[in-house]
Design a protein around this motif. Sequence first.
Motif, short mmCIF file in Angstrom:
data_model
loop_
_atom_site.label_atom_id
_atom_site.label_comp_id
_atom_site.label_asym_id
_atom_site.label_seq_id
_atom_site.Cartn_x
_atom_site.Cartn_y
_atom_site.Cartn_z
N ALA A 78 -22.47 -12.05 -49.12
CA ALA A 78 -21.90 -10.71 -49.28
C ALA A 78 -21.92 -9.98 -47.94
CB ALA A 78 -22.68 -9.91 -50.31
N PHE A 79 -21.03 -9.01 -47.81
CA PHE A 79 -20.90 -8.21 -46.60
C PHE A 79 -20.74 -6.77 -47.04
CE2 PHE A 79 -19.26 -6.78 -42.57
CZ PHE A 79 -19.77 -7.68 -41.65
N VAL A 80 -21.72 -5.93 -46.71
CA VAL A 80 -21.76 -4.55 -47.19
C VAL A 80 -21.88 -3.60 -46.01
CG1 VAL A 80 -23.02 -2.91 -48.65
CG2 VAL A 80 -22.92 -5.32 -49.30
N VAL A 81 -21.10 -2.52 -46.02
CA VAL A 81 -21.22 -1.53 -44.95
C VAL A 81 -22.33 -0.54 -45.30
CG1 VAL A 81 -18.83 -1.73 -44.15
CG2 VAL A 81 -19.38 -0.10 -45.96
N LYS A 82 -23.02 -0.04 -44.26
CA LYS A 82 -24.16 0.83 -44.48
C LYS A 82 -23.79 2.17 -45.11
CE LYS A 82 -27.28 -1.13 -41.06
NZ LYS A 82 -27.99 -0.93 -39.79
N GLY A 83 -22.54 2.56 -45.01
CA GLY A 83 -22.11 3.82 -45.60
C GLY A 83 -21.80 3.72 -47.09
N ALA A 84 -21.99 2.55 -47.68
CA ALA A 84 -21.70 2.38 -49.11
C ALA A 84 -22.69 3.19 -49.96
CB ALA A 84 -21.79 0.90 -49.48
N PRO A 85 -22.30 3.58 -51.18
CA PRO A 85 -23.22 4.31 -52.06
C PRO A 85 -24.51 3.52 -52.29
CG PRO A 85 -21.01 4.30 -52.97
CD PRO A 85 -20.99 3.38 -51.79
N ALA A 86 -25.62 4.23 -52.49
CA ALA A 86 -26.93 3.59 -52.63
C ALA A 86 -26.95 2.57 -53.77
CB ALA A 86 -28.00 4.66 -52.85
N SER A 87 -26.24 2.86 -54.84
CA SER A 87 -26.25 1.95 -55.99
C SER A 87 -25.52 0.63 -55.70
CB SER A 87 -25.60 2.63 -57.20
OG SER A 87 -24.26 2.98 -56.90
N THR A 88 -24.64 0.64 -54.70
CA THR A 88 -23.85 -0.56 -54.40
C THR A 88 -24.73 -1.72 -53.99
OG1 THR A 88 -21.94 0.77 -53.73
CG2 THR A 88 -22.03 -1.51 -52.92
N LEU A 89 -25.72 -1.47 -53.12
CA LEU A 89 -26.55 -2.57 -52.64
C LEU A 89 -27.30 -3.25 -53.78
CD1 LEU A 89 -27.56 -4.30 -50.34
CD2 LEU A 89 -29.35 -2.59 -49.93
N ALA A 90 -27.86 -2.47 -54.69
CA ALA A 90 -28.57 -3.07 -55.83
C ALA A 90 -27.62 -3.92 -56.68
CB ALA A 90 -29.22 -1.98 -56.69
#
Length: 201
Positions: free
Chosen positions: A100-112
């Motif tokens: 997966a590739f996630v940007v740090k500005g994503a909503p907090a719930s996205t990472l979980a």
Amino acid sequence: MIRVVLADDEELIRVALAALLDLEDDIQVVGRVGDGRAAVMEALRYRPDVAVVDLEMPGLNGMGVASELLRALPGCAVIVLTGKARPVHLERALKAGARAFVVKGAPASTLADVIRRVHTGQRYVDPALAADALTVPPCPLSPRELEIVRLSSAGEDTAAIARHTHLAAGTLRNYLAAIQSKLGVTNRHEAVQAVRDSGWL
């Protein structure tokens, strides 16, 4: 319980991510480290289900961590996190073995949510970054030209670059002119900046 190792060279981000993930009933942060080499060691020590690693870290970047863990701990899914997302980084991270590739500005719930997805074998790519990746032009430089830009970025003068690349001075000047023309810049310093900004270096 999904066991997670976090790696980011910024302590505030590590602490904040750990605090957010600890609020989840099914996720446990078992390790937090500040560089890529330590991330690999921590993962080998705790054998987590998921490693969340920053793209740019000292020692070993996120793509390097993904590559090493794919080989040494294939059961650990790697999520690459970045604040400077470029489509070329996405491609390299996925090729290195990231799930997966996630940007740090994503909503907090996205990472979980992404942690849960990769734990079940799915992949995830930030939608905006995926859209950008479909429209970004490929690097116009040849591998040899990229090598010359890389040597320039390290502060090498033209004589040193010619020695490293085994090129005659005139041939090197021709390469530099071609690089500048392809990138639409006027000197090699601008060429280095253009290549860095595009994520090709």
